[in-house]
Design an enzyme around this catalytic site. Structure first.
Site, mmCIF file in Angstrom:
data_model
loop_
_atom_site.group_PDB
_atom_site.id
_atom_site.type_symbol
_atom_site.label_atom_id
_atom_site.label_comp_id
_atom_site.label_asym_id
_atom_site.label_seq_id
_atom_site.Cartn_x
_atom_site.Cartn_y
_atom_site.Cartn_z
ATOM 1 N N HIS A 1 0.853 -1.188 0.000
ATOM 2 C CA HIS A 1 0.000 0.000 0.000
ATOM 3 C C HIS A 1 0.890 1.239 0.000
ATOM 4 O O HIS A 1 1.998 1.223 0.534
ATOM 5 C CB HIS A 1 -0.930 -0.016 1.210
ATOM 6 N N CYS B 1 -8.218 -0.800 3.351
ATOM 7 C CA CYS B 1 -8.753 -1.883 4.164
ATOM 8 C C CYS B 1 -9.661 -1.303 5.246
ATOM 9 O O CYS B 1 -9.246 -0.405 5.980
ATOM 10 C CB CYS B 1 -7.610 -2.672 4.811
#
Length: 288
Positions: free
Chosen positions: A207, A238
């Site tokens: 990420h 998330c």
């Protein structure tokens, strides 16, 4: 093909799962069909999770039945439990993924159980997958940092990766869920994993919340890793990792790899078109 790097496109699943506005099944299908023209070998198409937990992907079966499948592409899905795997079989997915974390707290919030319990849940899935000749990929979240526990011990990641491969996963994707992982920390994680596994059994899933992703890709390449997960437009995030903005963008990873002399076989023009669509889906909740 030693110079080839595989970019595994995540946007339809990991990219869209955190979007608050429900994106229509029709628009998801159109998006995936467009992604199919980019040259990807694999596209993570959806997830067979409980609609209660991820309502955005409650139409997984309809999506799989509606897309135009290209013969050269594997359309994959996340399957958190045996019921999810059974639904994936019904949808005729080409490959499934199972997921755990290197942090107990994160795993309990994400899957409602501890790490060992999550691994035990995977055993019947892998057994059924072998019978049905469906490849299984493993994910490990929070390989560097956890939003609740902070630092994660690299040895823990190596141990879990080893268990997943021994269980029957063909590959383990190492996920820097928070995006806080420095290249030094990522190096330690990979080194631990390579005590048990060869580089072809590992993939990077970074990420880009703190712009560390590309440096982590570079470090991974030095260790011989040749598969990276990404998402057009940097879509993603998330729900159990506050502040995690999303996956590194496919465009950035592709540009980096090409600048380093690697081959990806992706169509840059098509990727840019998909990038615009991804931004529309994020900002307006629609394909156009």
């Amino acid at each position: 093909m030693s110079n080839f790097i595989n970019i595994f496109e995540m946007s339809p699943r990991d990219g869209l799962q955190n979007e608050k506005n429900f994106i229509s099944t029709e628009d998801k299908i159109k998006f995936i069909n467009k992604l199919s023209s980019c040259g990807f070998k694999k596209i993570e198409t959806s997830s067979f999770v409980s609609p209660k937990w991820v309502p955005q992907l409650s139409d997984a079966l309809k999506v799989f039945r509606g897309i135009n499948r290209a013969e050269e592409i594997k359309y994959t899905a996340l399957t958190p439990n045996e019921k999810g795997f059974d639904n994936a079989l019904e949808a005729k997915v080409d490959e499934v993924a199972i997921f755990t974390a290197a942090s107990e707290t994160f795993n309990k919030k994400n899957t409602n159980c501890d790490i060992n319990t999550s691994l035990n849940r995977f055993k019947p899935i892998i057994q059924k997958a072998k019978i049905n000749k469906v490849p299984v990929r493993g994910y490990i979240s929070c390989i560097s940092h956890c939003p609740y526990e902070n630092y994660v011990d690299p040895k823990k990641v190596g141990e879990i990766a080893n268990k997943l491969i021994k269980m029957g996963c063909y590959e383990v994707s190492l996920g820097d869920t928070t995006g806080k992982g420095s290249s030094e920390q990522t190096s330690k994680v990979i080194a631990e994993c390579l005590q048990f596994l060869t580089p072809d059994k590992l993939a990077g899933h970074f990420h880009d919340t703190f712009q560390n992703a590309l440096n982590n890709v570079k470090i991974s390449l030095e260790y011989g890793i040749k598969t990276f997960d990404s998402s057009v437009g940097g879509l993603g995030g998330c729900p159990y990792s506050p502040g995690a903005k999303g996956n590194v963008s496919t465009e950035k990873v592709n540009d980096l790899l090409l600048s380093m002399g690697y081959e990806t076989n992706l169509n840059i023009t098509k990727i840019k078109e998909c990038n615009k669509i991804a931004l529309n889906l994020k900002e307006h909740g629609s394909y156009e």
